[in-house]
Design a protein around this motif. Structure first.
Motif, PDB file in Angstrom:
ATOM      1  N   GLU A   1       0.861  -1.230  -0.091  1.00 33.52           N
ATOM      2  CA  GLU A   1      -0.117   0.125   0.102  1.00 33.52           C
ATOM      3  C   GLU A   1       0.887   1.107  -0.130  1.00 33.52           C
ATOM      4  O   GLU A   1       2.020   1.405   0.682  1.00 33.52           O
ATOM      5  N   LYS A   2       0.325   2.281  -0.775  1.00 36.52           N
ATOM      6  CA  LYS A   2       1.174   3.543  -0.789  1.00 36.52           C
ATOM      7  C   LYS A   2       1.073   4.390   0.312  1.00 36.52           C
ATOM      8  O   LYS A   2       0.099   4.234   1.150  1.00 36.52           O
TER       9      LYS A   2
ATOM     10  N   LYS B   1       0.345   7.440   2.723  1.00 41.63           N
ATOM     11  CA  LYS B   1      -0.465   8.360   2.390  1.00 41.63           C
ATOM     12  C   LYS B   1       0.006   9.767   3.161  1.00 41.63           C
ATOM     13  O   LYS B   1       0.144   9.679   4.385  1.00 41.63           O
TER      14      LYS B   1
ATOM     15  N   GLU C   1       4.578  11.920  -5.666  1.00 40.92           N
ATOM     16  CA  GLU C   1       3.671  10.878  -6.352  1.00 40.92           C
ATOM     17  C   GLU C   1       4.280  10.212  -7.361  1.00 40.92           C
ATOM     18  O   GLU C   1       4.119   8.798  -7.492  1.00 40.92           O
ATOM     19  N   ASN C   2       5.500  10.786  -8.150  1.00 42.74           N
ATOM     20  CA  ASN C   2       6.268   9.653  -8.976  1.00 42.74           C
ATOM     21  C   ASN C   2       7.180   8.673  -8.284  1.00 42.74           C
ATOM     22  O   ASN C   2       7.586   7.649  -8.854  1.00 42.74           O
TER      23      ASN C   2
ATOM     24  N   GLY D   1       5.845   7.275  -5.803  1.00 46.29           N
ATOM     25  CA  GLY D   1       5.013   6.039  -5.305  1.00 46.29           C
ATOM     26  C   GLY D   1       4.271   6.463  -4.085  1.00 46.29           C
ATOM     27  O   GLY D   1       3.657   5.734  -3.451  1.00 46.29           O
ATOM     28  N   TYR D   2       4.103   7.854  -3.408  1.00 47.31           N
ATOM     29  CA  TYR D   2       3.404   8.087  -2.401  1.00 47.31           C
ATOM     30  C   TYR D   2       2.275   8.706  -2.804  1.00 47.31           C
ATOM     31  O   TYR D   2       1.995   9.160  -4.222  1.00 47.31           O
ATOM     32  N   HIS D   3       1.056   8.705  -2.317  1.00 48.67           N
ATOM     33  CA  HIS D   3      -0.397   9.318  -2.496  1.00 48.67           C
ATOM     34  C   HIS D   3      -0.186  10.491  -1.578  1.00 48.67           C
ATOM     35  O   HIS D   3      -0.276  10.510  -0.336  1.00 48.67           O
ATOM     36  N   VAL D   4      -0.536  11.799  -2.352  1.00 49.66           N
ATOM     37  CA  VAL D   4      -0.674  12.733  -1.666  1.00 49.66           C
ATOM     38  C   VAL D   4      -1.776  13.508  -1.740  1.00 49.66           C
ATOM     39  O   VAL D   4      -2.412  13.650  -2.730  1.00 49.66           O
ATOM     40  N   THR D   5      -2.421  13.844  -0.566  1.00 47.71           N
ATOM     41  CA  THR D   5      -3.786  14.550  -0.578  1.00 47.71           C
ATOM     42  C   THR D   5      -3.255  15.817  -0.046  1.00 47.71           C
ATOM     43  O   THR D   5      -2.442  16.237   0.787  1.00 47.71           O
TER      44      THR D   5
ATOM     45  N   THR E   1      -9.668  10.189   7.022  1.00 44.59           N
ATOM     46  CA  THR E   1      -8.751   9.592   6.485  1.00 44.59           C
ATOM     47  C   THR E   1      -7.238   9.207   7.341  1.00 44.59           C
ATOM     48  O   THR E   1      -6.983  10.048   8.109  1.00 44.59           O
TER      49      THR E   1
END
Length: 105
Positions: A2-3, A5, A24-25, A27-31, A46
């Motif tokens: 899982e990435k 967050k 993000e490139n 592999g991290y998920h950025v909100t 979240t």
């Protein structure tokens, strides 16, 4: 796997697009959130692995946002980001964290 967050709260989030795209490139998920209130609302809904938090935002500033985030999820690491070089701001952030830790015991 899982990435990881990341929540990144900054009132100038559009200026940070290159940094967000880099993460993000990798592999991290950025909100993202444009203010402290939205950041707190996102933390309510979240589970983030880490929060990047601007110290100087209108409305709910970084320290106020830090307190609310830590009250919701005390174990999430928060990295305070600021252009301000005043040591008093760093000391206040550390004091906030220590108060939250001692009150949760």
């Amino acid at each position: 796997m899982e990435k990881v967050k990341i929540l990144w709260a900054d009132d100038e989030i559009d200026l940070l697009k290159p940094h967000i795209m880099f993460l993000e490139n990798k592999g991290y998920h950025v909100t993202t959130a444009n203010n402290g209130r939205d950041a707190v609302d996102l933390v309510k809904s979240t589970e983030f692995d880490i929060v990047f938090l601007d110290e100087n935002m209108p409305g709910l500033n970084g320290l106020e946002t830090l307190v609310q985030i830590k009250n919701l999820r005390s174990s999430v690491p928060v990295v305070m980001i600021t252009k301000n070089e005043e040591e008093a701001i760093m000391e206040e952030a550390i004091e906030v964290k220590l108060l939250i830790i001692s009150s949760s015991r």
